[in-house]
Motif scaffolding. Structure first.
Motif, PDB file in Angstrom:
ATOM      1  N   ALA A 170     -16.241  26.393 -19.736  1.00 27.31           N
ATOM      2  CA  ALA A 170     -16.293  24.950 -19.487  1.00 27.31           C
ATOM      3  C   ALA A 170     -15.189  24.558 -18.521  1.00 27.31           C
ATOM      4  CB  ALA A 170     -16.136  24.174 -20.799  1.00 27.31           C
ATOM      5  N   LEU A 171     -15.362  23.398 -17.908  1.00 28.74           N
ATOM      6  CA  LEU A 171     -14.287  22.840 -17.097  1.00 28.74           C
ATOM      7  C   LEU A 171     -13.132  22.466 -18.016  1.00 28.74           C
ATOM      8  CD1 LEU A 171     -13.182  21.691 -14.386  1.00 28.74           C
ATOM      9  CD2 LEU A 171     -14.271  19.518 -15.026  1.00 28.74           C
ATOM     10  N   SER A 172     -11.936  22.899 -17.667  1.00 30.84           N
ATOM     11  CA  SER A 172     -10.741  22.563 -18.434  1.00 30.84           C
ATOM     12  C   SER A 172      -9.969  21.440 -17.748  1.00 30.84           C
ATOM     13  CB  SER A 172      -9.848  23.799 -18.587  1.00 30.84           C
ATOM     14  OG  SER A 172      -8.631  23.492 -19.242  1.00 30.84           O
ATOM     15  N   ILE A 173      -9.650  21.635 -16.449  1.00 26.88           N
ATOM     16  CA  ILE A 173      -8.890  20.634 -15.696  1.00 26.88           C
ATOM     17  C   ILE A 173      -9.479  20.501 -14.294  1.00 26.88           C
ATOM     18  CG2 ILE A 173      -6.617  19.905 -14.859  1.00 26.88           C
ATOM     19  CD1 ILE A 173      -5.373  21.886 -16.849  1.00 26.88           C
ATOM     20  N   ASP A 174      -9.741  19.275 -13.884  1.00 28.66           N
ATOM     21  CA  ASP A 174     -10.076  18.959 -12.499  1.00 28.66           C
ATOM     22  C   ASP A 174      -8.746  18.741 -11.793  1.00 28.66           C
ATOM     23  OD1 ASP A 174     -10.962  17.750 -10.080  1.00 28.66           O
ATOM     24  OD2 ASP A 174     -12.813  17.159 -11.077  1.00 28.66           O
ATOM     25  N   LEU A 175      -8.350  19.697 -10.951  1.00 26.16           N
ATOM     26  CA  LEU A 175      -6.971  19.760 -10.446  1.00 26.16           C
ATOM     27  C   LEU A 175      -6.943  19.720  -8.927  1.00 26.16           C
ATOM     28  CD1 LEU A 175      -4.001  20.154 -11.537  1.00 26.16           C
ATOM     29  CD2 LEU A 175      -4.361  22.603 -11.201  1.00 26.16           C
ATOM     30  N   GLY A 176      -7.152  18.527  -8.355  1.00 24.65           N
ATOM     31  CA  GLY A 176      -7.126  18.418  -6.900  1.00 24.65           C
ATOM     32  C   GLY A 176      -8.270  19.201  -6.296  1.00 24.65           C
ATOM     33  N   GLY A 177      -7.942  20.223  -5.510  1.00 27.82           N
ATOM     34  CA  GLY A 177      -8.958  21.063  -4.895  1.00 27.82           C
ATOM     35  C   GLY A 177      -9.287  22.297  -5.704  1.00 27.82           C
ATOM     36  N   MET A 178      -8.803  22.342  -6.933  1.00 31.91           N
ATOM     37  CA  MET A 178      -9.017  23.494  -7.807  1.00 31.91           C
ATOM     38  C   MET A 178      -9.789  23.092  -9.054  1.00 31.91           C
ATOM     39  SD  MET A 178      -7.144  26.281  -6.761  1.00 31.91           S
ATOM     40  CE  MET A 178      -5.729  26.642  -5.697  1.00 31.91           C
ATOM     41  N   LEU A 179     -10.554  24.040  -9.575  1.00 29.26           N
ATOM     42  CA  LEU A 179     -11.137  23.904 -10.900  1.00 29.26           C
ATOM     43  C   LEU A 179     -10.402  24.864 -11.828  1.00 29.26           C
ATOM     44  CD1 LEU A 179     -14.965  23.906 -10.065  1.00 29.26           C
ATOM     45  CD2 LEU A 179     -13.487  21.922 -10.480  1.00 29.26           C
ATOM     46  N   TYR A 222      -9.696  17.643 -18.788  1.00 25.68           N
ATOM     47  CA  TYR A 222      -8.605  16.774 -18.330  1.00 25.68           C
ATOM     48  C   TYR A 222      -8.787  16.547 -16.834  1.00 25.68           C
ATOM     49  CZ  TYR A 222      -3.942  14.705 -18.421  1.00 25.68           C
ATOM     50  OH  TYR A 222      -2.892  13.821 -18.366  1.00 25.68           O
ATOM     51  N   ASP A 223      -9.025  15.295 -16.453  1.00 32.92           N
ATOM     52  CA  ASP A 223      -9.286  14.971 -15.048  1.00 32.92           C
ATOM     53  C   ASP A 223      -8.003  14.499 -14.374  1.00 32.92           C
ATOM     54  OD1 ASP A 223     -10.328  14.264 -12.601  1.00 32.92           O
ATOM     55  OD2 ASP A 223     -12.102  13.278 -13.434  1.00 32.92           O
ATOM     56  N   PHE A 224      -7.187  15.477 -13.988  1.00 30.23           N
ATOM     57  CA  PHE A 224      -5.919  15.140 -13.333  1.00 30.23           C
ATOM     58  C   PHE A 224      -6.162  14.458 -11.995  1.00 30.23           C
ATOM     59  CE2 PHE A 224      -2.419  16.357 -10.429  1.00 30.23           C
ATOM     60  CZ  PHE A 224      -1.387  15.687 -11.062  1.00 30.23           C
ATOM     61  N   THR A 225      -7.187  14.891 -11.277  1.00 31.20           N
ATOM     62  CA  THR A 225      -7.510  14.280  -9.987  1.00 31.20           C
ATOM     63  C   THR A 225      -7.735  12.782 -10.158  1.00 31.20           C
ATOM     64  OG1 THR A 225      -8.539  16.329  -9.220  1.00 31.20           O
ATOM     65  CG2 THR A 225      -9.133  14.307  -8.062  1.00 31.20           C
ATOM     66  N   ARG A 226      -8.539  12.420 -11.141  1.00 30.58           N
ATOM     67  CA  ARG A 226      -8.815  11.005 -11.384  1.00 30.58           C
ATOM     68  C   ARG A 226      -7.552  10.260 -11.801  1.00 30.58           C
ATOM     69  NH1 ARG A 226     -12.187   7.067 -11.659  1.00 30.58           N
ATOM     70  NH2 ARG A 226     -12.263   5.599 -13.386  1.00 30.58           N
ATOM     71  N   ALA A 227      -6.718  10.881 -12.613  1.00 33.86           N
ATOM     72  CA  ALA A 227      -5.478  10.234 -13.043  1.00 33.86           C
ATOM     73  C   ALA A 227      -4.622   9.851 -11.835  1.00 33.86           C
ATOM     74  CB  ALA A 227      -4.699  11.151 -13.983  1.00 33.86           C
ATOM     75  N   VAL A 228      -4.479  10.778 -10.881  1.00 35.70           N
ATOM     76  CA  VAL A 228      -3.685  10.510  -9.679  1.00 35.70           C
ATOM     77  C   VAL A 228      -4.347   9.428  -8.830  1.00 35.70           C
ATOM     78  CG1 VAL A 228      -2.864  11.491  -7.502  1.00 35.70           C
ATOM     79  CG2 VAL A 228      -2.642  12.803  -9.623  1.00 35.70           C
ATOM     80  N   GLN A 229      -5.653   9.523  -8.684  1.00 31.96           N
ATOM     81  CA  GLN A 229      -6.362   8.562  -7.838  1.00 31.96           C
ATOM     82  C   GLN A 229      -6.319   7.158  -8.431  1.00 31.96           C
ATOM     83  OE1 GLN A 229     -10.207  10.434  -7.365  1.00 31.96           O
ATOM     84  NE2 GLN A 229      -9.509  11.692  -5.651  1.00 31.96           N
TER      85      GLN A 229
END
Length: 347
Positions: free
Chosen positions: A170-179, A271-278
């Protein structure tokens, strides 16, 4: 003149060999803060944080463990958060994965000691159970331009593997340009076999990492709720942006809901880190994004997250680099060359 900043706290994997001695190098003035952390560790029969940081030798096998890495990262990051220059106004706080726990303390929603207890308890439980594992795989090219089709294809592959009998992925963290993906050994191995290698590095397994932010961690979440006091949270002093992009505001935060998220959704869902930053960028429009130490690895994910929303016209890596060279927008406190841009002068 005041500089506004979104403060970003790192997660696991950021205290490595170059960071050994971080507390002693940068925070010799915070002995009273660390004394409480050391006392809590001793009470649990664990090695003191300052002793771990003061060791002369670094071992990946030891320092990547959840019960070792987590308290070291927490102490380093929180001490950095307390060392910001007087002209910096923190307008919001977020973090990546375990960095959410640090963010709670940095934003005042937990006392420094309660934040440590949360991190040390969860890090120890994760290590004791060590259910599943994690790997990292990029979906953007060297120019950092978003590639929604590539991302969608990789996530579809993850779903296909997860649907196979005896496979969990499963997806764990959406991390910028990384999964960051998490699963059991068959699930992780199937993904590694299905995708091309990139730069001889990816897909990259993460040492001593469990299947964070997936249903695999439900037993750990349950144990955490048993061990930790739900009365610890308090109203944050500044807004918090969580791993869904939701904002917890001072004075109006439902503390029970915050605790339920922290030891519930945050542990067992992506955990959607990308969304958190955006969201932090859009809602608070800061002058700066400041990533606390230890380490510097999170800076790239922050920059990529901004590029992926075309923040202030930065549509690719070259545009970000040009903007950064004119006047730094992103400051990594773990980078010796950038640290002075965010810290107060020694007294």
């Amino acid at each position: 003149m005041t500089r506004t900043a979104v403060l970003i706290c790192p997660g696991r994997g950021t205290y490595n060999k170059p960071e050994l001695g971080y507390l002693h190098r940068h925070h010799a003035d915070k002995a009273s803060l660390f004394a409480g952390f050391d006392a809590a560790r001793v009470a649990q029969g664990q090695e003191e944080v300052t002793a771990l940081d003061g060791a002369t030798r670094f071992s990946v096998a030891k320092y990547s463990r959840g019960d070792i890495a987590s308290p070291l990262i927490y102490a380093s990051a929180l001490a950095d958060a307390q060392s910001l220059a007087d002209d910096i106004e923190v307008v919001a706080v977020t973090g990546n994965s375990m960095g959410w726990y640090i963010a709670l303390a940095a934003a005042g929603a937990l006392s420094p000691q309660h934040g440590f207890d949360l991190v040390n308890t969860m890090g120890s439980l994760m290590q004791q159970h060590l259910i599943g594992g994690q790997l990292v795989y990029p979906f953007t090219g060297d120019d950092w331009r978003p590639d929604p089709a590539r991302k969608a294809a990789l996530l579809a592959l993850v779903d296909q593997i997860n649907a196979r009998a005896g496979h969990v992925l499963a997806l764990s963290i959406d991390l910028g340009g990384m999964l960051v993906l998490a699963g059991d050994e068959p699930g992780l191995a199937a993904f590694e076999e299905a995708v091309p290698q990139i730069d001889g590095r990816f897909p990259m397994r993460l040492a001593n990492h469990a299947g964070f932010h997936t249903a695999l961690q439900a037993p750990v979440a349950a144990e955490g709720r048993k061990h930790l006091n739900g009365a610890m949270p308090r109203q944050p002093a500044v807004p918090l942006v969580d791993g869904r992009g939701a904002i917890w505001q001072p004075g109006s935060t439902d503390l029970m809901a915050l605790w339920d998220y922290t030891l519930g959704h945050q542990v067992v869902e992506p955990y959607d880190f990308t969304r958190a930053v955006q969201v932090a960028a859009q809602e608070f429009a800061p002058d700066l994004f400041i990533v606390t130490g230890p380490g510097t690895t999170l800076g790239g994910a922050v920059a990529q997250s901004l590029v992926h929303q075309d923040w202030r016209g930065m549509a690719d890596k070259a545009a970000f680099k040009a903007r950064q060279s004119e006047a730094p927008l992103l400051i990594s406190m773990g980078d010796a060359a950038q640290r002075d841009l965010a810290t107060r002068a020694p007294s």
